[in-house]
Design a protein around this motif. Sequence first.
Motif: not given
Length: 413
Positions: A1-17, A399-406
């Motif tokens: 199974m090809r695994r997913t690395l999710l980059l989650c961005f969180v803005h700061g005080f009164k930030g936005g899109a 080990a999580w990354y190594a176990g991902s199938h290309v």
Amino acid sequence: MRRTLLLCFVHGFKGGADTFGARSQFSQDLRQRVAQALPRVDVRVAVYPTYETRGDLAACVARFTEWLLEQVIDIEVAARTPSPTVDPSVHCVLIGHSMGGIVAADALLTLAGDRRVGGDEETLADELNALMFPYVQGVLGFDTPYLGIAPGVVAHGAEGQYAAATAAFAQITGITDALWGKKGGESSSAAAAKKPVAALPAAERSTTTTTSSSSSSGWGWGKIAMVAGAGAIASGAAVAAATAAYQHREQLTEGWTWATSHLEFVNCLARGEVLRARMARMTEAGQQLGTGFGNLYTQLGKTAAAEARKRNAAVTNDSKNGGGRGSPLAGLLPAGERTFCNLPSGQTPAGVWKPAVNDAATDETWAHMSMFDSAQNPNYNTLLWDARDMIVQWTEGSAWYAGSHVTTTTAAH
């Protein structure tokens, strides 16, 4: 199974899109570089939508973790992961700008079962939960004041802020004098008794509560309207001030509510013991769970250094010529030591901190707000590579990354 690395961005005080650049360009640029360095996994981006940075910090963290859970579940369901809590196909890196980095750190600790986060409880779980879901691989802050905001942010901006503050105070004084009926011969204490407790210095509030409650009980926008219309008996300045206040009453009321509710969100920056405890617990998370933690903090560079040299030369010349006292900013920190965040000492466990120098910025706030804008940050690409290196370091040896199938094809995100 090809695994997913999710980059989650969180803005700061009164930030936005657009916190992470126009249309979140920085997040896409970083995703591309991380994907090139980690070919075994599918690298995706999720940008936390504009949220209310108001109220208690714990409430903000709870809303964010709920949103994160929904994002991860959708991916796990689509991947048909047999046991996402035991062997997840998704790992997350939480990436926060400014206060968003504190939200991200507290989210990690909350998911790992730390009962202290967001509250005043003294009891901790000695061991953090390695089976947290969603699984957080690391927390990367961008100019996050994990140890508070550097004093120089205020000191270096004091000269310009003083004039603005003085003018604002004069306007407020004119309005309040008109609203609370203060006359030329009236004492300050008598006038204070007519003002709301919130408008008084802290030392006076306790002794004035009863009096002000009764004397101001009839106050409201109706009284302001009365003052605004009393041109025959009030001075022109008082009438003008009261009229302006009444005409903008909705904005003033909303502004006061905005200020007080948002100060709740950022008041954690004034609690040094909590800031240090968070850093210590993040270090423990790294030791127990192998999670990464870092902060890329802004530092002023060439332009600020050049301006400082000019300013100091002018002050020196003024002194030689018998001029005034000169700029109150003379002798403050050199540009290379001016940062938005307080930096950790050798005794403070804090993860990896690395400077993100902005050679165009002339003050700490500018550097802080423009770090994701390539037009205003000449070292934009350096920032990208430094962020990529941290994320890759936290991921590629697992080990999580190594176990991902290309697979032969990679979906675009």
